[in-house]
Design a protein around this motif. Structure first.
Motif, PDB file in Angstrom:
ATOM      1  N   SER A 185       0.848  -1.186   0.000  1.00 10.79           N
ATOM      2  CA  SER A 185       0.000   0.000   0.000  1.00 10.79           C
ATOM      3  C   SER A 185       0.883   1.235   0.000  1.00 10.79           C
ATOM      4  CB  SER A 185      -0.926   0.008   1.214  1.00 10.79           C
ATOM      5  OG  SER A 185      -0.176   0.030   2.421  1.00 10.79           O
ATOM      6  N   PHE A 186       0.298   2.361  -0.388  1.00 12.74           N
ATOM      7  CA  PHE A 186       1.062   3.587  -0.553  1.00 12.74           C
ATOM      8  C   PHE A 186       0.268   4.756   0.004  1.00 12.74           C
ATOM      9  CE2 PHE A 186       1.864   0.535  -3.860  1.00 12.74           C
ATOM     10  CZ  PHE A 186       3.250   0.428  -3.878  1.00 12.74           C
ATOM     11  N   GLU A 187       0.994   5.748   0.510  1.00 13.39           N
ATOM     12  CA  GLU A 187       0.320   6.933   1.027  1.00 13.39           C
ATOM     13  C   GLU A 187       0.984   8.183   0.461  1.00 13.39           C
ATOM     14  OE1 GLU A 187       0.558   7.048   5.215  1.00 13.39           O
ATOM     15  OE2 GLU A 187       2.759   7.123   5.308  1.00 13.39           O
ATOM     16  N   ARG A 188       0.159   9.191   0.260  1.00 13.04           N
ATOM     17  CA  ARG A 188       0.657  10.439  -0.290  1.00 13.04           C
ATOM     18  C   ARG A 188       1.340  11.251   0.797  1.00 13.04           C
ATOM     19  NH1 ARG A 188      -3.070  15.041  -3.355  1.00 13.04           N
ATOM     20  NH2 ARG A 188      -1.422  16.614  -3.563  1.00 13.04           N
ATOM     21  N   ILE A 189       2.440  11.926   0.421  1.00  6.36           N
ATOM     22  CA  ILE A 189       3.080  12.875   1.331  1.00  6.36           C
ATOM     23  C   ILE A 189       2.376  14.211   1.121  1.00  6.36           C
ATOM     24  CG2 ILE A 189       5.242  13.978   1.998  1.00  6.36           C
ATOM     25  CD1 ILE A 189       6.727  11.592   0.843  1.00  6.36           C
ATOM     26  N   PRO A 190       1.511  14.608   2.037  1.00  5.83           N
ATOM     27  CA  PRO A 190       0.561  15.696   1.758  1.00  5.83           C
ATOM     28  C   PRO A 190       1.183  17.054   1.475  1.00  5.83           C
ATOM     29  CG  PRO A 190       0.538  15.075   4.080  1.00  5.83           C
ATOM     30  CD  PRO A 190       1.349  14.048   3.389  1.00  5.83           C
ATOM     31  N   SER A 191       2.343  17.345   2.053  1.00  8.97           N
ATOM     32  CA  SER A 191       2.915  18.683   1.877  1.00  8.97           C
ATOM     33  C   SER A 191       3.705  18.840   0.581  1.00  8.97           C
ATOM     34  CB  SER A 191       3.820  19.014   3.072  1.00  8.97           C
ATOM     35  OG  SER A 191       4.829  18.026   3.218  1.00  8.97           O
ATOM     36  N   LEU A 192       3.833  17.767  -0.200  1.00  8.05           N
ATOM     37  CA  LEU A 192       4.588  17.841  -1.437  1.00  8.05           C
ATOM     38  C   LEU A 192       3.640  17.887  -2.635  1.00  8.05           C
ATOM     39  CD1 LEU A 192       7.565  15.391  -0.759  1.00  8.05           C
ATOM     40  CD2 LEU A 192       7.503  17.884  -0.549  1.00  8.05           C
ATOM     41  N   ASN A 193       3.515  19.078  -3.227  1.00  9.66           N
ATOM     42  CA  ASN A 193       2.685  19.297  -4.407  1.00  9.66           C
ATOM     43  C   ASN A 193       3.517  20.005  -5.474  1.00  9.66           C
ATOM     44  OD1 ASN A 193       0.072  18.478  -3.089  1.00  9.66           O
ATOM     45  ND2 ASN A 193       0.577  20.243  -1.794  1.00  9.66           N
ATOM     46  N   ASP A 194       3.100  19.850  -6.732  1.00 11.91           N
ATOM     47  CA  ASP A 194       3.803  20.509  -7.836  1.00 11.91           C
ATOM     48  C   ASP A 194       5.294  20.168  -7.835  1.00 11.91           C
ATOM     49  OD1 ASP A 194       1.471  21.807  -8.717  1.00 11.91           O
ATOM     50  OD2 ASP A 194       1.757  23.392  -7.229  1.00 11.91           O
ATOM     51  N   ILE A 195       5.595  18.908  -7.548  1.00 10.87           N
ATOM     52  CA  ILE A 195       6.981  18.456  -7.517  1.00 10.87           C
ATOM     53  C   ILE A 195       7.414  18.071  -8.937  1.00 10.87           C
ATOM     54  CG2 ILE A 195       8.586  16.755  -6.592  1.00 10.87           C
ATOM     55  CD1 ILE A 195       7.567  18.801  -4.557  1.00 10.87           C
ATOM     56  N   THR A 196       8.618  18.498  -9.319  1.00 11.71           N
ATOM     57  CA  THR A 196       9.145  18.184 -10.650  1.00 11.71           C
ATOM     58  C   THR A 196      10.268  17.149 -10.609  1.00 11.71           C
ATOM     59  OG1 THR A 196      10.726  20.019 -10.532  1.00 11.71           O
ATOM     60  CG2 THR A 196       8.559  20.486 -11.477  1.00 11.71           C
ATOM     61  N   ALA A 197      10.896  16.947  -9.438  1.00 14.37           N
ATOM     62  CA  ALA A 197      11.994  15.977  -9.331  1.00 14.37           C
ATOM     63  C   ALA A 197      12.144  15.525  -7.893  1.00 14.37           C
ATOM     64  CB  ALA A 197      13.303  16.588  -9.827  1.00 14.37           C
ATOM     65  N   ILE A 198      12.556  14.262  -7.722  1.00 20.61           N
ATOM     66  CA  ILE A 198      12.911  13.730  -6.410  1.00 20.61           C
ATOM     67  C   ILE A 198      14.240  13.004  -6.518  1.00 20.61           C
ATOM     68  CG2 ILE A 198      10.541  13.490  -5.572  1.00 20.61           C
ATOM     69  CD1 ILE A 198      10.717  10.491  -6.270  1.00 20.61           C
ATOM     70  N   ASP A 199      14.997  13.011  -5.436  1.00 13.33           N
ATOM     71  CA  ASP A 199      16.243  12.240  -5.377  1.00 13.33           C
ATOM     72  C   ASP A 199      16.564  11.997  -3.911  1.00 13.33           C
ATOM     73  OD1 ASP A 199      18.501  10.863  -6.049  1.00 13.33           O
ATOM     74  OD2 ASP A 199      19.322  12.420  -7.342  1.00 13.33           O
ATOM     75  N   ASN A 200      16.549  10.718  -3.522  1.00  8.56           N
ATOM     76  CA  ASN A 200      16.718  10.334  -2.128  1.00  8.56           C
ATOM     77  C   ASN A 200      15.709  11.085  -1.266  1.00  8.56           C
ATOM     78  OD1 ASN A 200      18.872   8.301  -2.148  1.00  8.56           O
ATOM     79  ND2 ASN A 200      20.120   9.952  -2.980  1.00  8.56           N
ATOM     80  N   ASN A 201      16.143  11.845  -0.274  1.00 10.21           N
ATOM     81  CA  ASN A 201      15.195  12.530   0.617  1.00 10.21           C
ATOM     82  C   ASN A 201      15.048  14.013   0.271  1.00 10.21           C
ATOM     83  OD1 ASN A 201      17.905  12.762   1.507  1.00 10.21           O
ATOM     84  ND2 ASN A 201      17.215  13.555   3.477  1.00 10.21           N
ATOM     85  N   PHE A 202      15.145  14.328  -1.033  1.00 10.94           N
ATOM     86  CA  PHE A 202      14.967  15.702  -1.494  1.00 10.94           C
ATOM     87  C   PHE A 202      13.923  15.752  -2.598  1.00 10.94           C
ATOM     88  CE2 PHE A 202      19.305  15.463   0.108  1.00 10.94           C
ATOM     89  CZ  PHE A 202      19.346  16.550   0.975  1.00 10.94           C
ATOM     90  N   ALA A 203      13.201  16.868  -2.642  1.00  8.95           N
ATOM     91  CA  ALA A 203      12.195  17.090  -3.679  1.00  8.95           C
ATOM     92  C   ALA A 203      12.302  18.522  -4.173  1.00  8.95           C
ATOM     93  CB  ALA A 203      10.794  16.825  -3.141  1.00  8.95           C
ATOM     94  N   LEU A 204      12.135  18.695  -5.489  1.00  6.20           N
ATOM     95  CA  LEU A 204      12.187  20.015  -6.115  1.00  6.20           C
ATOM     96  C   LEU A 204      10.792  20.406  -6.565  1.00  6.20           C
ATOM     97  CD1 LEU A 204      13.728  22.439  -7.348  1.00  6.20           C
ATOM     98  CD2 LEU A 204      14.095  21.017  -9.393  1.00  6.20           C
ATOM     99  N   LYS A 205      10.346  21.569  -6.110  1.00  6.87           N
ATOM    100  CA  LYS A 205       9.025  22.067  -6.507  1.00  6.87           C
ATOM    101  C   LYS A 205       9.123  22.919  -7.769  1.00  6.87           C
ATOM    102  CE  LYS A 205       6.116  22.023  -2.373  1.00  6.87           C
ATOM    103  NZ  LYS A 205       5.148  22.810  -1.564  1.00  6.87           N
ATOM    104  N   LYS A 206       7.960  23.078  -8.396  1.00  7.78           N
ATOM    105  CA  LYS A 206       7.879  23.866  -9.621  1.00  7.78           C
ATOM    106  C   LYS A 206       8.304  25.309  -9.399  1.00  7.78           C
ATOM    107  CE  LYS A 206       4.362  22.990 -12.181  1.00  7.78           C
ATOM    108  NZ  LYS A 206       2.968  22.940 -12.701  1.00  7.78           N
ATOM    109  N   ASP A 207       8.123  25.814  -8.160  1.00 10.92           N
ATOM    110  CA  ASP A 207       8.486  27.200  -7.865  1.00 10.92           C
ATOM    111  C   ASP A 207       9.978  27.380  -7.582  1.00 10.92           C
ATOM    112  OD1 ASP A 207       8.816  26.106  -5.368  1.00 10.92           O
ATOM    113  OD2 ASP A 207       7.230  27.247  -4.396  1.00 10.92           O
ATOM    114  N   GLY A 208      10.763  26.282  -7.708  1.00 10.30           N
ATOM    115  CA  GLY A 208      12.204  26.382  -7.528  1.00 10.30           C
ATOM    116  C   GLY A 208      12.693  26.160  -6.119  1.00 10.30           C
ATOM    117  N   THR A 209      11.799  25.842  -5.186  1.00  6.16           N
ATOM    118  CA  THR A 209      12.231  25.544  -3.825  1.00  6.16           C
ATOM    119  C   THR A 209      12.590  24.069  -3.680  1.00  6.16           C
ATOM    120  OG1 THR A 209       9.933  25.177  -3.127  1.00  6.16           O
ATOM    121  CG2 THR A 209      10.836  27.386  -2.828  1.00  6.16           C
ATOM    122  N   VAL A 210      13.494  23.795  -2.744  1.00 12.83           N
ATOM    123  CA  VAL A 210      13.943  22.427  -2.488  1.00 12.83           C
ATOM    124  C   VAL A 210      13.503  22.024  -1.094  1.00 12.83           C
ATOM    125  CG1 VAL A 210      15.932  20.876  -2.313  1.00 12.83           C
ATOM    126  CG2 VAL A 210      15.925  22.718  -4.017  1.00 12.83           C
TER     127      VAL A 210
END
Length: 498
Positions: A185-210
């Protein structure tokens, strides 16, 4: 990768005619390389080539044709979309080929802990089947409950002092999901939206924040459940690309500037110390960055102009004024291996840099490391009387001459080969009906060569690489009366023997 034992084979070199050059520039012809990975490639004719281990240079794998794309981990996709796995052995002739059940039209493979994931062109996710505690790379099953996936990564978290690897999935709608219960089963990480890339424990948002969430890699008796709520890295803004190897991290912003944070290294072996730099540092001495890679203890950078630079990450930290050294120019694409990189230049040629102890660079030697780029040998096929010849090691170019493994060619011509291990003397005998007897003797200790007991002075002395013997083909071709042609448009050597 283990350095496999090398069986004795003979490689005969050919000094091609001056009117038939062995190499060609981009102006002469387009590259025949359709796609490549750190230790494999496919040519435009659909042939598949590998190097590393026993193969010190690119060597054609004759059991695989009509290939469209190569992946890491010895997977290939044919033009019909089918996926195949090569269980490489000491000799290519004994390598097993398996059609992978349950997979077709794959866009990427993602190894993660004890799992191997595959994503198809529709965003469906598959995982290799576990059989008797090991992965069966010939069978995959689709994961239910997760779809429309574009990338897969993961991180470790501790729950009641027990480490657990969490798989993280990026969907094409910009949402991020994580494995909740052993891929059931899988669950959504609610605070991560508009993500364009992930790598290990990092995510990049469309607005350029990491954004990041904790990753605990070391066991501790008092380890407690982590708060894995993602938080923004305030120092990073307007970022367009992120990368992480789980220790060291890099980011490129919209001004093509490079940022670094995470682990730098001092010492070696048991005295190795890892230093954690938690605050991203802007590296001021490098500009117009297109991509960057952490390779061993180096940070390698590809610029928009095609220049490749390197700086060391050895030290207690990486300063903002770190000095970068130019490695090479005119590079269009880089593929990263475990401890090295393969670069493709604008003329289509491949170049390697980094650790090479298992011939990962395809250069034709086993030097532990090449600190300056070296050319990957061209994937050159050999044909005898119109028939493609299967070789245990590929064609090697040295000093504008092609050195070719021809043990199988000798056998096809009716010659017999013997090798005396103690004296290092090779004897090649031909006793074809209707042809005069011929005996060629090569002493690899002294370099002495005789034909029917008559001493011959060779322009190029015999040599060996990792147990494989090499010999110039001009001598063989003239002695046996063979005709040799270089087919430049196909990177092919054609040998005709009447």
């Amino acid at each position: 990768m283990k350095k496999w034992h090398v069986f004795l084979s003979f490689i005969v070199g050919l000094t091609l005619l001056a009117s038939i050059p062995i190499s060609a520039s981009a102006a002469d012809k387009p590259s025949n390389i359709q796609s490549f990975e750190p230790t494999s490639l496919v040519k435009s004719d659909g042939t598949y080539w590998v190097w590393g281990g026993n193969q010190s240079v690119p060597t054609q794998f004759h059991g695989m044709t009509d290939v469209k794309t190569v992946f890491s981990n010895n997977f290939v996709m044919k033009k019909d979309g089918s996926i195949w796995y090569l269980e490489r052995n000491q000799s290519l002739s004994s390598t097993q080929i398996h059609e992978v059940k349950g997979l077709s039209n794959i866009s990427a493979f993602h190894p993660l802990g004890n799992e191997l994931f595959a994503i198809d062109t529709d965003g469906k996710v598959y995982t290799a089947v576990h059989t008797d505690g090991t992965l069966d790379l010939t069978q995959f099953v689709q994961l239910s409950g997760i779809d429309n996936v574009t990338n897969i990564s993961g991180y470790y978290e501790f729950i009641q002092r027990e480490g657990e690897l969490r798989s993280v999935f990026l969907k094409n709608d910009g949402t991020v999901w994580k494995d909740k219960n052993a891929l059931q089963s899988f669950e959504r990480i609610p605070s991560l939206n508009d993500i364009t890339a992930i790598d290990n424990n990092f995510a990049l948002k469309k607005d350029g924040t990491v954004w990041k969430w904790p990753w605990t890699r070391q066991f501790s008796e008092d380890a407690i459940p982590l708060d894995t709520t993602p938080t923004v890295i305030s120092e990073l803004r307007n970022i367009k690309k992120i990368k992480s190897n789980g220790n060291s991290n890099i980011a490129i912003d919209d001004q093509s500037r490079l940022w670094f944070w995470g682990v730098t290294i001092t010492g070696s072996s048991d005295g190795t110390t890892y230093h954690e730099g938690k605050v991203p540092v802007l590296l001021n001495n490098i500009k117009d960055v297109r991509d960057a890679y952490i390779v061993e203890r180096s940070l390698v950078v590809l610029t928009e102009s095609g220049n490749v630079y390197e700086t060391s990450i050895e030290g207690t930290s990486l300063p903002g004024n770190a000095n970068f050294t130019l490695l090479t120019s005119d590079v269009n694409l880089i593929k990263q291996g475990y401890r090295s990189i393969i670069m493709q230049k604008n003329d289509g040629s491949l170049w390697g840099w980094g650790v090479n102890k298992d011939a990962q660079l395809g250069y034709g030697d086993y030097e532990f490391m090449h600190s300056t780029p070296v050319p990957v040998q061209k994937p050159i096929s050999v044909h005898l009387n119109g028939e493609s010849v299967a070789l245990n090691n590929g064609v090697m170019i040295r000093n504008s001459q092609a050195f070719i493994p021809l043990r199988s060619v000798f056998e096809k011509l009716g010659a017999a080969i013997t090798f005396e291990e103690m004296s290092k003397v090779v004897t090649i005998k031909r006793s074809n009906v209707g042809m005069p007897p011929l005996t060629i003797s090569i002493n690899y200790k002294s370099g002495e060569v005789t034909v029917n007991n008559k001493a011959i002075q060779l322009q190029n002395t015999p040599f060996g690489v990792n147990g494989t013997s090499y010999l110039p083909l001009r001598f063989i071709s003239e002695t046996l009366g063979a005709k040799v042609d270089w087919v430049q448009l196909e990177d092919k050597i054609s040998i005709t023997m009447k």
